[in-house]
Design an enzyme around this catalytic site. Structure first.
Site, PDB file in Angstrom:
ATOM      1  N   LYS A   1      -0.850 -25.671  22.930  1.00 15.05           N
ATOM      2  CA  LYS A   1       0.507 -25.296  23.348  1.00 15.05           C
ATOM      3  C   LYS A   1       0.982 -24.039  22.625  1.00 15.05           C
ATOM      4  O   LYS A   1       1.528 -23.127  23.243  1.00 15.05           O
ATOM      5  CB  LYS A   1       1.483 -26.449  23.058  1.00 15.05           C
ATOM      6  CG  LYS A   1       1.142 -27.734  23.788  1.00 15.05           C
ATOM      7  CD  LYS A   1       2.071 -28.861  23.407  1.00 15.05           C
ATOM      8  CE  LYS A   1       1.890 -29.354  21.981  1.00 15.05           C
ATOM      9  NZ  LYS A   1       0.631 -30.075  21.747  1.00 15.05           N
ATOM     10  N   THR A   2       0.778 -24.016  21.324  1.00 14.36           N
ATOM     11  CA  THR A   2       1.264 -22.876  20.548  1.00 14.36           C
ATOM     12  C   THR A   2       0.442 -21.630  20.864  1.00 14.36           C
ATOM     13  O   THR A   2       0.992 -20.530  20.996  1.00 14.36           O
ATOM     14  CB  THR A   2       1.231 -23.218  19.046  1.00 14.36           C
ATOM     15  OG1 THR A   2       1.958 -24.421  18.850  1.00 14.36           O
ATOM     16  CG2 THR A   2       1.855 -22.123  18.220  1.00 14.36           C
TER      17      THR A   2
ATOM     18  N   HIS B   1       4.403 -33.685  16.405  1.00 13.58           N
ATOM     19  CA  HIS B   1       4.592 -34.664  17.456  1.00 13.58           C
ATOM     20  C   HIS B   1       6.009 -35.252  17.461  1.00 13.58           C
ATOM     21  O   HIS B   1       6.683 -35.276  18.470  1.00 13.58           O
ATOM     22  CB  HIS B   1       3.577 -35.785  17.341  1.00 13.58           C
ATOM     23  CG  HIS B   1       3.960 -36.946  18.194  1.00 13.58           C
ATOM     24  ND1 HIS B   1       4.018 -36.836  19.572  1.00 13.58           N
ATOM     25  CD2 HIS B   1       4.381 -38.189  17.898  1.00 13.58           C
ATOM     26  CE1 HIS B   1       4.424 -37.980  20.056  1.00 13.58           C
ATOM     27  NE2 HIS B   1       4.659 -38.816  19.070  1.00 13.58           N
TER      28      HIS B   1
ATOM     29  N   ASP C   1      -2.952 -30.215  19.457  1.00 13.02           N
ATOM     30  CA  ASP C   1      -4.185 -29.419  19.422  1.00 13.02           C
ATOM     31  C   ASP C   1      -4.734 -29.043  20.791  1.00 13.02           C
ATOM     32  O   ASP C   1      -5.846 -28.514  20.873  1.00 13.02           O
ATOM     33  CB  ASP C   1      -5.294 -30.140  18.628  1.00 13.02           C
ATOM     34  CG  ASP C   1      -5.217 -29.818  17.149  1.00 13.02           C
ATOM     35  OD1 ASP C   1      -4.407 -28.933  16.799  1.00 13.02           O
ATOM     36  OD2 ASP C   1      -5.930 -30.439  16.359  1.00 13.02           O
TER      37      ASP C   1
HETATM   38  N1  LIG Z   1     -12.003 -22.815  22.445  1.00 16.96           N
HETATM   39  C1  LIG Z   1     -10.691 -22.750  22.591  1.00 16.96           C
HETATM   40  N2  LIG Z   1      -9.885 -23.135  21.587  1.00 16.96           N
HETATM   41  C2  LIG Z   1      -8.547 -23.030  21.759  1.00 16.96           C
HETATM   42  C3  LIG Z   1      -7.983 -22.544  22.964  1.00 16.96           C
HETATM   43  N3  LIG Z   1      -6.638 -22.562  22.843  1.00 16.96           N
HETATM   44  C4  LIG Z   1      -6.353 -23.070  21.619  1.00 16.96           C
HETATM   45  N4  LIG Z   1      -7.509 -23.346  20.944  1.00 16.96           N
HETATM   46  C5  LIG Z   1      -7.631 -23.856  19.588  1.00 16.96           C
HETATM   47  O1  LIG Z   1      -7.168 -25.191  19.540  1.00 16.96           O
HETATM   48  C6  LIG Z   1      -6.515 -25.449  18.315  1.00 16.96           C
HETATM   49  C7  LIG Z   1      -5.147 -26.028  18.543  1.00 16.96           C
HETATM   50  O2  LIG Z   1      -4.312 -25.074  19.193  1.00 16.96           O
HETATM   51  P1  LIG Z   1      -2.736 -25.106  19.070  1.00 16.96           P
HETATM   52  O3  LIG Z   1      -2.212 -24.006  19.921  1.00 16.96           O
HETATM   53  O4  LIG Z   1      -2.293 -25.143  17.666  1.00 16.96           O
HETATM   54  O5  LIG Z   1      -2.428 -26.513  19.747  1.00 16.96           O
HETATM   55  P2  LIG Z   1      -1.034 -27.330  19.826  1.00 16.96           P
HETATM   56  O6  LIG Z   1      -1.088 -28.376  18.779  1.00 16.96           O
HETATM   57  O7  LIG Z   1      -1.038 -27.918  21.193  1.00 16.96           O
HETATM   58  O8  LIG Z   1       0.071 -26.333  19.624  1.00 16.96           O
HETATM   59  C8  LIG Z   1      -6.503 -24.131  17.550  1.00 16.96           C
HETATM   60  O9  LIG Z   1      -7.534 -24.126  16.617  1.00 16.96           O
HETATM   61  C9  LIG Z   1      -6.723 -23.106  18.641  1.00 16.96           C
HETATM   62  O10 LIG Z   1      -7.363 -21.958  18.145  1.00 16.96           O
HETATM   63  C10 LIG Z   1      -8.878 -22.122  23.997  1.00 16.96           C
HETATM   64  O11 LIG Z   1      -8.484 -21.663  25.069  1.00 16.96           O
HETATM   65  N5  LIG Z   1     -10.197 -22.254  23.746  1.00 16.96           N
HETATM   66 MG   LIG Z   2       1.557 -26.314  18.245  1.00 16.75          MG
END
Ligand SMILES: Nc1nc2c(ncn2[C@@H]2O[C@H](COP(=O)(O)OP(=O)(O)O)[C@@H](O)[C@H]2O)c(=O)[nH]1
Ligand SMILES: [Mg+2]
Length: 449
Positions: A70-71, A130, A67
Site C-alpha cells: 500500500k505504501t 494495522h 506488506d
Molecule cells: N517484488 C515486489 N515487492 C514489492 C512490490 N511492492 C512493494 N513491495 C515490497 O513489499 C514490502 C511491503 O511494502 P509496503 O508498501 O510497506 O506494504 P504495506 O504494508 O501494504 O504498506 C516492501 O518491502 C516493498 O518493497 C512489488 O511490486 N514487487
Molecule cells: Mg504501509
C-alpha cells in the site's frame, strides 16, 4: 431590524491577490508552459494550490493486508504524477513515518498525500499499522469516497484483505478499485489470473460489484524504481484512470435537501423566533423540526447572515432563520431543521465504533452490555444504552467493534452519520452509524435510571 449579534461570526474573506494570479494560472490550465519561472516562487506554489482546488475533490485511501504494498503504491503514484507537476513526490519513508496527528482527542496516524489527475483532485490516505487502519476508517473526518484495495499476487487474499473490505462496507465506502501488486515476483500468468478471480469473488461476497470492478495487475515497486514500464509505470497510469472513472464524484451536500442542526434559539419581539446554526445542506422554505420526541412543521420566512438578508443559503453558511408561527420554547438546541420528508428521527442504530485506549484519554476498564454513555452528534447529546453482539461479552479500551445503541429519545440519525460517545467529561469513543433500526419488543421497557 437586525438579528442578534450571535450571528456575526468571523467574516470569510477571499484569498488576497487571487485575481493577479489568474492569468498565470490560466496558462497552466490551458496546458501552456508558464512564461519562465514565476517571478515569486512562494506565490507560484500558492497559485498551484488555488488551482488544484478548482477540480472536484475526492477522498480515497489504500486498504489491504500488511506488506502487500500500500505504501509503495502510494509513493509510486506521487512519483509518477510529480513528473507532470500534478503531485509532490513523497518518499516511501515520508509516508510510512508520519508523526501522529491528534484530532479530537483521538490519535490518527495516517499519511495524507495530495494529487490531481485529468478529472479530479484527490486526498489519498495511507496508514502505517494495522490498528491505525481500522481506527482511521471509523474516526477519519472525511469518509472515503472510494478505496484502492491492494492485494499482493504473491499471497493472494489474506485475513486483513477481508477485514478491511468488511470494514469499508460497514463505514459506507461504496466503490473499490483493485491493484494486484508484486506481479514482477509472479512470472506465472495463470497464478495472476487466479488471484484476480479470487479478488472478484471476494468483492461480490462483501456486497461490491465484483464483476465490473476494475482490477489492475502491476508492480508498485517497479513503478517507484522506474523499471519494467509495462508492469510499473503503465499499471499505475491504468490504476489512476480506473480511479478517475470508476469512483464517481460524491453526491454534494449542496444537492441534498437542506439540514440545519439548531445551535441556539432566540425570540425577537415583533418578528418571531429565530434559530441559528451552520447549514449542512442547502436552503428550502418549508421545514420540519425533529428531535427530543418532537415533530414540528413551519415555514422559513427569512434568513440572515452577518446582519444581511440572504436570497439563498449554501451549505457551510452560519446563519439565522426566522420561522413562522413557532414559539421560542417549542424549539431546542439539538433539534434538527430540515426539509419535510427528508429527515427521520431514530431511537436505535447499529454502529461501528472505536473505543479509545487509556493513552488516548479513554477508559481504563472495559465495558459490558447496557453501559450508558452520552452520545453527541450534530448539536445534540443524549444518553444511550449499549447493546453488544450476542457472542461479545465486553469491549476493551483501544478496541473497535460493532454494536447497537438505543437512545433515550429519538433523534435525527442517518446512515453514515458520525458521533462521539462520552462518559462524564471524558470522550470514550467515536463511531459511525451503519444502519438505523426499529425498536423491537425485546428493547422495552428500558430503565434510564
Ligand atoms: N517484488 C515486489 N515487492 C514489492 C512490490 N511492492 C512493494 N513491495 C515490497 O513489499 C514490502 C511491503 O511494502 P509496503 O508498501 O510497506 O506494504 P504495506 O504494508 O501494504 O504498506 C516492501 O518491502 C516493498 O518493497 C512489488 O511490486 N514487487
Ligand atoms: Mg504501509
Amino acid at each position: 431590524m437586525a438579528l442578534p449579534a450571535v450571528l456575526l461570526r468571523g467574516a470569510r474573506g477571499r484569498p488576497a491577490g487571487l485575481q493577479s494570479r489568474l492569468s498565470w494560472l490560466l496558462l497552466g490550465a490551458l496546458g501552456m508552459a508558464p512564461p519562465g519561472p514565476h517571478p515569486q516562487r512562494g506565490l507560484a506554489v500558492e497559485a498551484k494550490k488555488t488551482y488544484v482546488r478548482d477540480k472536484p475533490h475526492v477522498n480515497v485511501g489504500t486498504i489491504g493486508h500488511v506488506d502487500h504494498g500500500k505504501t509503495t503504491l502510494t509513493a509510486a503514484i506521487t512519483k509518477i504524477l510529480s513528473e507532470s507537476g500534478s503531485a509532490q513526490f513523497k518518499h516511501y519513508e515520508e509516508i510510512d513515518n508520519v508523526p501522529e496527528e491528534r484530532a479530537r482527542g483521538i490519535t490518527i496516524n495516517a499519511a495524507n498525500v495530495e494529487y490531481t489527475t485529468a478529472n479530479h483532485h484527490y486526498a489519498h490516505t495511507d496508514c502505517p499499522g494495522h490498528a491505525d487502519y481500522v481506527k482511521n476508517m471509523i474516526t477519519g473526518t472525511a469518509p472515503l469516497d472510494g478505496c484502492i484495495l491492494v492485494v499482493a499476487a504473491t499471497d493472494g487474499q489474506m485475513p486483513q484483505t477481508r477485514e478491511h473490505l468488511l470494514l469499508a462496507k460497514q463505514v459506507g465506502v461504496q466503490h473499490m478499485v483493485v491493484y494486484v501488486n508484486k506481479a514482477d515476483a509472479v512470472p506465472d500468468q495463470e497464478m495472476l489470473d487466479l488471484v484476480e478471480l479470487e479478488v472478484r469473488e471476494l468483492l461480490t461476497e462483501f456486497g461490491y460489484d465484483g464483476e465490473r470492478t476494475p482490477v489492475i495487475v502491476g508492480s508498485a515497486l517497479c513503478a517507484l524504481e522506474q523499471q519494467e514500464p509495462e508492469l510499473g509505470l503503465n499499471s499505475v497510469l491504468k490504476l489512476l484512470e480506473a480511479i478517475d472513472t470508476h469512483i464517481p464524484l460524491p453526491v454534494r451536500d449542496l444537492d441534498k435537501p437542506f439540514l440545519l442542526p439548531v445551535e441556539s434559539v432566540h425570540s425577537i419581539p415583533g418578528r418571531g423566533t429565530v434559530v441559528t446554526g451552520t447549514l449542512e445542506r442547502r436552503k428550502g422554505d418549508e421545514c420540519k423540526f425533529l428531535g427530543y420526541n418532537r415533530n414540528l412543521r413551519t415555514v422559513v420566512t427569512g434568513i440572515e447572515m452577518f446582519h444581511k438578508s440572504l436570497e439563498r443559503a449554501e451549505a457551510g453558511d452560519n446563519l439565522g432563520a426566522l420561522l413562522r408561527g413557532l414559539k421560542w420554547e417549542d424549539v431546542h438546541r439539538g433539534m434538527v431543521m430540515g426539509k419535510p420528508g427528508s429527515l427521520q428521527a431514530h431511537q436505535k442504530v447499529e454502529a461501528q465504533v472505536y473505543i479509545l485506549g487509556l493513552q488516548e484519554g479513554g477508559r481504563h476498564k472495559p465495558f459490558v452490555a447496557h453501559y450508558m454513555p452520552v452520545m453527541f452528534s450534530h448539536t445534540w447529546d443524549i444518553t444511550c444504552r449499549v447493546l453488544l453482539l450476542p457472542e461479545k461479552e465486553m469491549v476493551m479500551p483501544g478496541e473497535d467493534t460493532q454494536l447497537s445503541l438505543i437512545l433515550r429519545q429519538p433523534m435525527v440519525l442517518e446512515q453514515g452519520q458520525r458521533f462521539t460517545l462520552c462518559d462524564g467529561s471524558r470522550t470514550i469513543g467515536t463511531g459511525v452509524v451503519t444502519k438505523t433500526l426499529q425498536l423491537g419488543p425485546e428493547d422495552e421497557p428500558i430503565n434510564w435510571g
